[in-house]
Write an enzyme that holds these catalytic residues in place. Structure first.
Site, PDB file in Angstrom:
ATOM      1  N   PHE A  11      79.061 131.005  76.930  1.00 57.64           N
ATOM      2  CA  PHE A  11      80.124 130.315  77.653  1.00 57.64           C
ATOM      3  C   PHE A  11      81.244 129.853  76.695  1.00 57.64           C
ATOM      4  CE2 PHE A  11      80.484 125.581  78.331  1.00 57.64           C
ATOM      5  CZ  PHE A  11      81.659 125.604  79.071  1.00 57.64           C
ATOM      6  N   ASP A  31      75.693 138.877  69.617  1.00 54.23           N
ATOM      7  CA  ASP A  31      75.034 138.073  70.648  1.00 54.23           C
ATOM      8  C   ASP A  31      73.851 138.884  71.178  1.00 54.23           C
ATOM      9  OD1 ASP A  31      76.378 135.647  72.784  1.00 54.23           O
ATOM     10  OD2 ASP A  31      74.480 136.628  73.186  1.00 54.23           O
ATOM     11  N   GLY A  36      73.739 134.176  76.682  1.00 53.23           N
ATOM     12  CA  GLY A  36      75.079 134.715  76.924  1.00 53.23           C
ATOM     13  C   GLY A  36      74.958 135.892  77.894  1.00 53.23           C
ATOM     14  N   LEU A  76      77.987 129.893  66.592  1.00 53.82           N
ATOM     15  CA  LEU A  76      77.670 129.236  67.870  1.00 53.82           C
ATOM     16  C   LEU A  76      76.287 129.617  68.382  1.00 53.82           C
ATOM     17  CD1 LEU A  76      80.989 129.930  69.873  1.00 53.82           C
ATOM     18  CD2 LEU A  76      80.434 127.873  68.588  1.00 53.82           C
ATOM     19  N   THR A  95      65.101 130.352  66.320  1.00 53.77           N
ATOM     20  CA  THR A  95      66.509 130.790  66.360  1.00 53.77           C
ATOM     21  C   THR A  95      67.402 129.763  65.691  1.00 53.77           C
ATOM     22  OG1 THR A  95      66.089 131.828  68.477  1.00 53.77           O
ATOM     23  CG2 THR A  95      68.390 131.468  67.930  1.00 53.77           C
ATOM     24  N   TYR A 149      65.144 120.054  69.476  1.00 54.25           N
ATOM     25  CA  TYR A 149      66.531 120.557  69.422  1.00 54.25           C
ATOM     26  C   TYR A 149      67.378 119.679  68.496  1.00 54.25           C
ATOM     27  CZ  TYR A 149      71.136 122.147  70.908  1.00 54.25           C
ATOM     28  OH  TYR A 149      72.417 122.640  70.921  1.00 54.25           O
ATOM     29  N   LYS A 153      69.001 120.984  64.970  1.00 53.11           N
ATOM     30  CA  LYS A 153      70.447 120.933  64.715  1.00 53.11           C
ATOM     31  C   LYS A 153      70.746 120.029  63.512  1.00 53.11           C
ATOM     32  CE  LYS A 153      72.524 123.771  67.259  1.00 53.11           C
ATOM     33  NZ  LYS A 153      73.428 124.779  66.661  1.00 53.11           N
TER      34      LYS A 153
END
Ligand code: UDP
Length: 323
Positions: A11, A31, A36, A76, A95, A149, A153
């Site tokens: 997005f 990607d 996505g 991203l 990931t 998460y 990050k």
């Protein structure tokens, strides 16, 4: 310039690709289409300055070639969405950690600038208002998967800053707060596309918890201007920036606004967090960014109100539902 956008079919990545193409830059997107989709970039595929590679950022060989070709990497690609993190914890952690490590290692090898997309999740349950870049992170126990998460990050940020400090790799860290707009899917939990989809079908809007928790929403095109502005500003290197909206709204009030904007006959249904996510799930009560740092550096401004955003997403979802 040649810009590699990992997660460019997502997005946010699709809007960023568009903005760079409009400027005359050449875009390479990698990607794996996990969250996505080709429909996000179908209008760009015929552009000779747009190149799409359907692969994962974990594929070192492919990434080596792409990072080598490009001048800048906008990273991203990540497992995003609270629901996805809880449903697929192993894949998500891998990931987010190994993927970012590959990107940074290769960027360092070829000496390319990296903008790392981070998240307001890194603040954890610190509900100070507004949150500024140096505020403390507060996390719950490891048994509660949502925290993986935030932790992944935060580790990405540590890693990027370590590359900056020890290898002088030019990195910029941008912490995105709740970003919304057309093409965002509600499949992984994101509240606005979910509520609008529910409202358009006159189904109950599912408010999790008591709905008193608040969020600030940014329109994706504002965020994209922020990203590009930071990359264009040499003083942003080595720094961490919040990017987000300034208004604050409770999820209860958001549900009411969605019902009104869509002229829906939906009711609001409260669902306990344990049922919505996982037993013992902890939500952030408030999450409002202090954006003075990015404002001072590049003159960042949010130009879309929440109602503008809701109308745009409603139009998009109406088309998607084939009304
Ligand atoms: N939420 C909700 N109903 C939904 C989806 C989300 O009430 O169908 C709530 C969620 O619990 C959170 C807020 O809306 O308090 C924003 O959720 P989202 O997943 O969009 O972003 P988050 O801020 O949690 O990353």
């Amino acid at each position: 310039m040649k810009i590699l956008i990992t997660g460019g079919a997502g997005f946010i990545g699709s809007f960023l690709s568009e903005a760079y193409l409009e400027r005359g830059d050449e875009i390479y997107v990698v990607d794996d289409l996990s969250t996505g989709s080709l429909s996000n970039i179908s209008h760009l595929i015929s552009n000779s300055h747009f190149h799409f590679v359907n692969d994962t950022i974990l594929n070192r060989e492919v990434m080596m070639e792409l990072v080598g070709i490009c001048d800048i990497v906008v990273h991203l690609a990540a497992a995003v969405g609270v629901k996805l993190i809880i449903d697929e914890p192993l894949k998500s952690i891998h990931t987010n950690i190994a993927g970012t490590e590959t990107v940074l290692e290769l960027a360092n090898k070829f000496r390319k600038m990296v903008l790392l997309a981070s998240s307001s999740e890194v603040y954890g349950s610190n509900s100070r208002v507004p949150l500024s870049e140096t505020d403390t992170r507060i996390y719950g126990p490891t048994q509660i998967l949502r925290w993986s998460y935030a932790a992944s990050k935060a580790m990405d940020e540590f890693l990027a800053l370590a590359y900056y400090r020890t290898k002088k790799l030019p990195v910029i860290i941008a912490r995105f707060f709740n970003t919304v707009g057309p093409r965002q899917t509600g499949r992984y939990g994101m509240v606005i596309p979910r509520f609008i989809g529910q409202a358009l079908k006159n189904e109950p809007l599912t408010v999790f918890g008591d709905g008193a928790q608040t969020r600030s929403f940014t329109y994706v095109e504002d965020l994209v201007r922020g990203i590009i502005g930071l990359i264009d500003e040499s003083r942003a290197v080595g720094e961490v920036f919040n990017i987000g909206g300034e208004g604050e709204i409770s999820i209860n009030d958001l549900a009411k606004r969605v019902i009104s904007v869509t002229q829906s006959s939906s009711q609001i249904r409260h669902i306990p967090y344990d049922e919505a996510y996982q037993e013992g799930f902890e939500d952030m009560q408030r999450r409002v960014p202090d954006i003075s740092k990015i404002k001072d550096l590049i003159g960042y401004e949010n130009t879309y109100s929440l109602d503008d955003i809701l109308l745009k997403v409603t139009d998009f979802e109406r088309d998607r539902l084939g009304d």
